[in-house]
Design a protein around this motif. Structure first.
Motif, PDB file in Angstrom:
ATOM      1  N   UNK A 142      -9.108   0.456 -16.313  1.00 27.62           N
ATOM      2  CA  UNK A 142      -9.955   1.395 -15.568  1.00 27.62           C
ATOM      3  C   UNK A 142      -9.254   1.872 -14.301  1.00 27.62           C
ATOM      4  N   UNK A 143      -8.601   0.939 -13.590  1.00 28.28           N
ATOM      5  CA  UNK A 143      -7.903   1.317 -12.364  1.00 28.28           C
ATOM      6  C   UNK A 143      -6.668   2.173 -12.677  1.00 28.28           C
ATOM      7  N   UNK A 144      -5.945   1.784 -13.725  1.00 30.15           N
ATOM      8  CA  UNK A 144      -4.742   2.539 -14.102  1.00 30.15           C
ATOM      9  C   UNK A 144      -5.099   3.973 -14.458  1.00 30.15           C
ATOM     10  N   UNK A 145      -6.192   4.153 -15.165  1.00 29.71           N
ATOM     11  CA  UNK A 145      -6.604   5.499 -15.581  1.00 29.71           C
ATOM     12  C   UNK A 145      -6.952   6.386 -14.380  1.00 29.71           C
ATOM     13  N   UNK A 166       0.843  -1.196   0.000  1.00 31.26           N
ATOM     14  CA  UNK A 166       0.000   0.000   0.000  1.00 31.26           C
ATOM     15  C   UNK A 166       0.879   1.248   0.000  1.00 31.26           C
ATOM     16  N   UNK A 167       0.399   2.298  -0.642  1.00 28.06           N
ATOM     17  CA  UNK A 167       1.164   3.539  -0.650  1.00 28.06           C
ATOM     18  C   UNK A 167       0.574   4.570  -1.579  1.00 28.06           C
ATOM     19  N   UNK A 168       1.420   5.551  -1.901  1.00 30.52           N
ATOM     20  CA  UNK A 168       1.005   6.658  -2.756  1.00 30.52           C
ATOM     21  C   UNK A 168       1.826   6.651  -4.038  1.00 30.52           C
ATOM     22  N   UNK A 169       1.187   6.962  -5.133  1.00 28.00           N
ATOM     23  CA  UNK A 169       1.853   6.984  -6.436  1.00 28.00           C
ATOM     24  C   UNK A 169       2.771   8.200  -6.504  1.00 28.00           C
ATOM     25  N   UNK A 170       4.044   7.950  -6.783  1.00 30.08           N
ATOM     26  CA  UNK A 170       4.995   9.049  -6.974  1.00 30.08           C
ATOM     27  C   UNK A 170       5.119   9.411  -8.443  1.00 30.08           C
ATOM     28  N   UNK A 171       5.235   8.393  -9.299  1.00 33.03           N
ATOM     29  CA  UNK A 171       5.297   8.645 -10.738  1.00 33.03           C
ATOM     30  C   UNK A 171       4.518   7.554 -11.469  1.00 33.03           C
ATOM     31  N   UNK A 172       4.126   7.876 -12.677  1.00 35.33           N
ATOM     32  CA  UNK A 172       3.397   6.923 -13.526  1.00 35.33           C
ATOM     33  C   UNK A 172       3.863   7.113 -14.960  1.00 35.33           C
ATOM     34  N   UNK A 173       4.247   5.993 -15.596  1.00 40.27           N
ATOM     35  CA  UNK A 173       4.611   6.008 -17.022  1.00 40.27           C
ATOM     36  C   UNK A 173       3.752   4.959 -17.714  1.00 40.27           C
ATOM     37  N   UNK A 174       2.963   5.416 -18.621  1.00 40.35           N
ATOM     38  CA  UNK A 174       1.979   4.539 -19.265  1.00 40.35           C
ATOM     39  C   UNK A 174       2.293   4.399 -20.743  1.00 40.35           C
ATOM     40  N   UNK A 175       2.226   3.175 -21.238  1.00 40.60           N
ATOM     41  CA  UNK A 175       2.390   2.924 -22.669  1.00 40.60           C
ATOM     42  C   UNK A 175       1.282   1.981 -23.122  1.00 40.60           C
TER      43      UNK A 175
END
Length: 461
Positions: free
Chosen positions: A60-63, A21-30
């Motif tokens: 859906x969750x990733x978005x 569990x935690x908080x998103x620091x960065x996200x890279x989506x392809x």
């Protein structure tokens, strides 16, 4: 206990299913893969999470996840082929717990000034610097208690509300329940008999005086709690609310006081180097270059003992133009203290025997009638870090000092009685905890080493 990222990053057990569990620091989506950096505050390093979008239907969750959002992600922990981490999580399921709007979330992936972060103190612990400060502060807090408990000191909770001024400086926050729009008056003065306590009351500036009560019963005690000073100063060195560490030792002269203070300081400094290595390496690299070596030097160095008068003589002969002139009877400034520790002795210094006119009423007078048995510990890069003294045990001398500082003996009746019933030599010192955290981390502004700074004109959060 749930999985913490600091432990996950150290594990040698691979190919196991875990939930983190935690908080998103960065996200890279392809198109086929999504990479997350997840933080739970336990470590400077984040856990890399890879989602195979073709294998798992999690679009859906990733978005819904962006920087600042919280999530619980389950997957298989595997060895990482990348250079920056030993393990990574191959995510299989995502539970979005709390979203964060990318349009309004203020902590995007860029450098923010400390001044800006003070304006959003509710979010600044999510940055690397302030998370590291908080963890080091926690480690130092534990070290303080550990030292005193291991040395048979009793922890005493002294009051936050006080009817006496421990320092005699008058810079106190008055507290009252009297209606400000209609304050009761008698003969032109405030009628405090109508107030909650029936007398004037303030927030404490120190737990020392009450600490002496317990030292003269339990021998060695310490206090560690919040103190308050209404000093109208808006500098990088001052807070209105801060924490103080104040041990008091009965049957202890100034010499014993200095010995314990030196041992204490070296202990907590060594403890933080041993137990906060990742965070200390961060401060060493990005905040104050060489700070680890500075701290090690203090730990290894013998503390030079010097009287105030000897120090003034050295400073008067120094081939340096100080901003503040040096004169016997005046307080030394940081520039003078740093000159002594950095240029003359290249190490920590303990100054003793200060003029009584610049010290508090409770400090024991020397036989010369001009100086008191006070001591300050000075360290390079900072100056004074600890201040203390042997306390005056002579009742008549104590009464005289109260009168000289225009303090009413009635407010200190119980303090005076301690000198009538089994008085003993006793000593103590005080260490401003935020100053210690500032010294250890190299942070330049004291507002950045306390979670919620209280300063002139500022009491947010």
């Amino acid at each position: 206990m749930k999985n913490r990222i600091k432990d996950i990053l150290k594990t040698t057990a691979k190919e196991q299913e875990i939930t983190v569990e935690g908080w998103i620091r960065t996200k890279r989506d392809s198109k086929n893969l999504c990479f997350f950096e997840l933080s739970d505050g336990s470590s400077l390093k984040n856990l890399q999470i890879i989602i195979d979008k073709e294998k798992y239907n999690l679009t859906a969750e990733i978005d819904r996840l962006s920087t600042g959002a919280s999530a619980a992600i389950t997957g298989i922990l595997v060895e990482s082929p990348g250079k920056n981490q030993s393990v990574e999580l191959q995510g299989q399921s995502i539970e979005v717990i709390g979203e964060a709007s990318p349009e309004t979330y203020p902590l995007q992936k860029k450098r923010h000034s400390f001044e800006f972060l003070r304006e959003i103190a509710h979010l600044r612990p999510r940055t690397n610097t302030f998370a590291a400060v908080t963890r080091v502060r926690s480690t130092l807090s534990f070290a303080v208690h550990k030292f005193f408990q291991e040395n048979d000191f009793v922890y005493v909770h002294t009051p936050i509300i006080s009817a006496s001024d421990a320092e005699g400086a008058g810079e106190m926050f008055q507290i009252t329940t009297l209606p400000m729009e209609n304050v009761p008056m008698v003969d032109g003065e405030v009628d405090y008999s109508k107030d909650f306590f029936g007398k004037p009351a303030n927030l404490t500036v120190s737990g020392q005086l009450e600490g002496e009560i317990y030292a003269t019963a339990l021998k060695d005690i310490y206090t560690f709690g919040p103190t308050f000073r209404a000093e109208n100063s808006n500098t990088s060195r001052h807070l209105a609310e801060f924490w103080m560490i104040e041990p008091e030792m009965a049957f202890c002269t100034l010499e014993g006081n200095m010995e314990i203070a030196e041992k204490f300081l070296k202990y907590v400094l060594q403890y933080v180097l041993d137990n906060s290595k990742e965070d200390m390496n961060f401060f060493n690299s990005f905040v104050q270059k060489g700070i680890i070596d500075d701290i090690k030097h203090v730990i290894k160095s013998p503390f030079t003992h010097l009287t105030y008068t000897e120090a003034v003589d050295i400073l008067l002969k120094a081939d340096v133009k100080f901003e503040f002139p040096v004169e016997w009877g005046h307080d030394l400034q940081s520039e003078h203290e740093r000159y002594l520790t950095e240029k003359v002795y290249n190490g920590p210094v303990i100054l003793t025997d200060y003029p009584q006119g610049i010290k508090a009423f409770y400090m024991k007078q020397n036989d010369d009638g001009k100086t008191v048995r006070a001591m300050d510990i000075l360290v390079p890069r900072l100056g004074e870090i600890i201040g203390g003294s042997e306390r005056e045990s002579d009742l008549e001398k104590l009464k005289t000092r109260l009168s000289e500082q225009d303090l009413d003996p009635k407010d200190y009746w119980w303090y005076l009685e301690l000198r009538q019933y089994g008085t003993v030599p006793h000593s103590g010192f005080g260490l401003g905890f935020e100053r210690l955290v500032q010294y250890v981390t190299g942070m330049q502004n004291i507002r950045d080493v306390i979670p919620f700074p209280r300063t002139v004109g500022s009491a947010e959060f």
